[in-house]
Scaffold this active site. Structure first.
Site, mmCIF file in Angstrom:
data_model
loop_
_atom_site.group_PDB
_atom_site.id
_atom_site.type_symbol
_atom_site.label_atom_id
_atom_site.label_comp_id
_atom_site.label_asym_id
_atom_site.label_seq_id
_atom_site.Cartn_x
_atom_site.Cartn_y
_atom_site.Cartn_z
ATOM 1 N N HIS A 1 21.466 78.162 78.129
ATOM 2 C CA HIS A 1 21.138 77.127 77.539
ATOM 3 C C HIS A 1 19.699 76.846 77.221
ATOM 4 O O HIS A 1 18.861 77.542 77.498
ATOM 5 C CB HIS A 1 21.098 75.951 79.065
ATOM 6 N N ASN B 1 16.067 71.107 72.641
ATOM 7 C CA ASN B 1 17.003 71.161 73.929
ATOM 8 C C ASN B 1 17.985 70.022 73.468
ATOM 9 O O ASN B 1 17.782 68.682 73.404
ATOM 10 C CB ASN B 1 16.354 70.833 75.095
ATOM 11 N N CYS C 1 23.249 69.726 80.877
ATOM 12 C CA CYS C 1 23.162 70.842 80.132
ATOM 13 C C CYS C 1 24.152 71.893 80.357
ATOM 14 O O CYS C 1 24.344 72.820 79.438
ATOM 15 C CB CYS C 1 21.706 71.494 80.504
#
Length: 317
Positions: free
Chosen positions: A243, A273, A115
């Site tokens: 993020h 995500n 990530c």
């Protein structure tokens, strides 16, 4: 060298949209359960015929076009693709994207920091320019998280989406202030198991509460240090792009950083995500909608897998 700057950004998402209601037909969940816990309403899911390098190639082509670079005059010294969902070991995603776009003879490398991959790759591009090893770099974050998701696990399948974002990084002009600030990066290796993609077949899993506590308690001070390295206070930021893991992490983290005047990216609501794609994807959308303007200081801060983190302040293209 005089440092580097972001010349242009671009993004791409697959056409198929998976809603919370769609997920409720697959697993024991509901729109209320998902939105109350992670804030996600929809996500884009790639088909079996849409590999990671195709997602990356579309985002990169958009960024190159925005930078005014045509296919026949693309002068790229280095292609960096941040991804953790590449299926094959070789050729890597960077080489495949370079081939798709017709970029001749670049150095081509993948960066797997999950990530936080894009902010690590962006720092690597900046370092290459500062060292004189490159004058123009294509930096991409792309992940197809749907390939590594257990669609029977309601704690993880509700989180993920697919997509890509890209940035064209160039050497700053003589006398021009750098547009990419110093990176602050690191990791917590002893907690690396908290977010993982492992096994055969590879599957995404995480210890959600551990990640939440770590992100909301440890990361605000680290993010403020990234601002200090750029010579700014959090109050001077025009934008914050964290993020896009979970809205319940993004909102308190942005508040604790102290960026009271900044636009805070909340693309997770619509995209889920997307791992390494999440920061450039969200940044590109903010730029496209005009929510941040040319020259505005924006904090980019990636965190997640390996419990790695990397952040820097950039000037908006």
């Amino acid at each position: 060298m005089n440092g580097s700057r972001i010349a242009a950004v671009g993004h791409y998402q697959p056409a198929r949209i998976l809603t919370n209601e769609d997920l409720a037909a697959l697993v024991d969940t509901s729109d209320e359960w998902i939105t109350s816990r992670v804030g996600i309403r929809t996500r884009h899911i790639a088909g079996p015929d849409e590999p990671v390098d195709e997602l990356a190639g579309h985002a990169a082509a958009k960024a190159l076009a925005t930078a005014g670079l045509a296919p026949d005059d693309i002068d790229i010294d280095l292609v960096l693709v941040a991804t953790s969902t590449a299926v094959d070991r070789s050729p890597n995603m960077a080489a495949r994207v370079a081939h798709r776009l017709g970029i001749p003879s670049p150095a081509a490398m993948d960066v797997n920091v999950v990530c936080a991959g894009f902010t690590h790759a962006l720092a690597t591009a900046d370092h290459a320019v500062r060292a004189g090893a490159a004058t123009r770099v294509l930096v991409i974050g792309a992940d197809k998280m749907s390939d590594v998701t257990d669609w029977t696990d309601r704690t993880t399948c509700v989180l993920v989406g697919d997509g890509a974002g890209a940035a064209v990084v160039e050497a700053a002009a003589p006398g021009e202030a750098p547009g990419i600030g110093p990176v602050l990066w690191g990791s917590v290796p002893e907690m690396g198991h908290a977010v993982r993609i492992e096994g055969t077949p590879a599957r995404f899993a995480q210890e959600g509460q551990s990640v939440y506590r770590w992100a909301t308690t440890r990361l605000p001070a680290i993010a403020r240090q990234a601002c200090e390295r750029a010579g700014l206070t959090p109050e001077e930021l025009a934008g914050v792009v964290l993020h896009q893991a979970n809205l319940r992490i993004i909102e308190p983290l942005a508040q604790k950083i102290g960026a009271v005047n900044a636009v805070v990216a909340r693309d997770v609501v619509d995209s889920g995500n997307t791992s390494a794609a999440s920061i450039p994807l969200a940044l590109s959308k903010l730029v496209e909608r005009g929510e941040i303007g040319t020259g505005d200081p924006v904090l980019l801060f990636g965190f997640g897998g390996n419990l790695s983190y990397a952040g820097q302040v950039v000037r908006c293209p």
